[in-house]
Write a protein that holds these residues in place. Structure first.
Motif: not given
Ligand code: NI
Length: 174
Positions: A51, A94-95, A136-137, A140
């Motif tokens: 990210q 989510c960022l 979630h992470e 990614h």
């Molecule tokens: Ni996220």
């Protein structure tokens, strides 16, 4: 420490599969600190390296409650080795997809094997918010976003909206 710019949907970088970290050294620990600072600044409770544009299998989380002391955690090369049959639903964000939230169902508890910031092997059993956040992470790291767990109709709408926003941002920079 440095706050890094966040990669936003629909940037294809987010769809990359990240590579394992080969060495846990001071440079990597410095990068983990940058990730934590970026996450706290956003603010968010989890951030994967991709990210901020680094395709490394590494993530940071802090799922402590507001009134509690901060509890930053670094997970390097994390692997889910056990999933509970029981599932729970959380509203996720989510960022990389700012201001969009949707309910996602995932296993309620998981066991994760990983290296900590000293490079030591660890095993953690997580449930509740920590279990959801870690899943979630870890998604990614394989180029998977939480919107991949919602209906195609909703997902297409979000992608369309963020594609439009990205075009507007690009236009402003001209
Ligand atoms: Ni996220």
């Amino acid at each position: 420490m440095t706050i890094k710019p966040l990669i936003l949907l629909p940037d294809p970088v987010l769809r990359q599969r990240s590579k394992p970290v080969e060495r846990v050294d001071d440079a990597l620990r410095g990068f983990a600190d940058d990730m934590l600072e970026t996450m706290y600044d956003a603010p968010g409770i989890g951030l994967a390296a991709i990210q901020v544009g680094e395709p490394l299998r590494m993530l940071v989380i802090d799922v402590s409650k507001e009134e509690e002391e901060k509890k930053p955690q670094v997970f390097i090369n994390p692997r889910i080795v056990k999933n509970s049959d029981e599932r729970s639903v959380y509203e996720e964000g989510c960022l990389s997809i700012p201001d969009y939230y949707a309910e996602v169902e995932r296993p309620s508890s998981i066991t994760v094997e990983y290296l900590d910031r000293d490079g030591s092997e660890q095993t953690l059993q997580a449930d509740g918010l920590a279990a959801t956040c870690l899943q979630h992470e870890i998604d990614h790291l394989d180029g998977v976003l939480f919107i991949d767990h919602i209906s195609k109709l909703k997902r297409d709408m979000v992608i369309k909206k963020f594609t439009k926003l990205a075009k507007q941002r690009a236009a402003v920079r001209l």
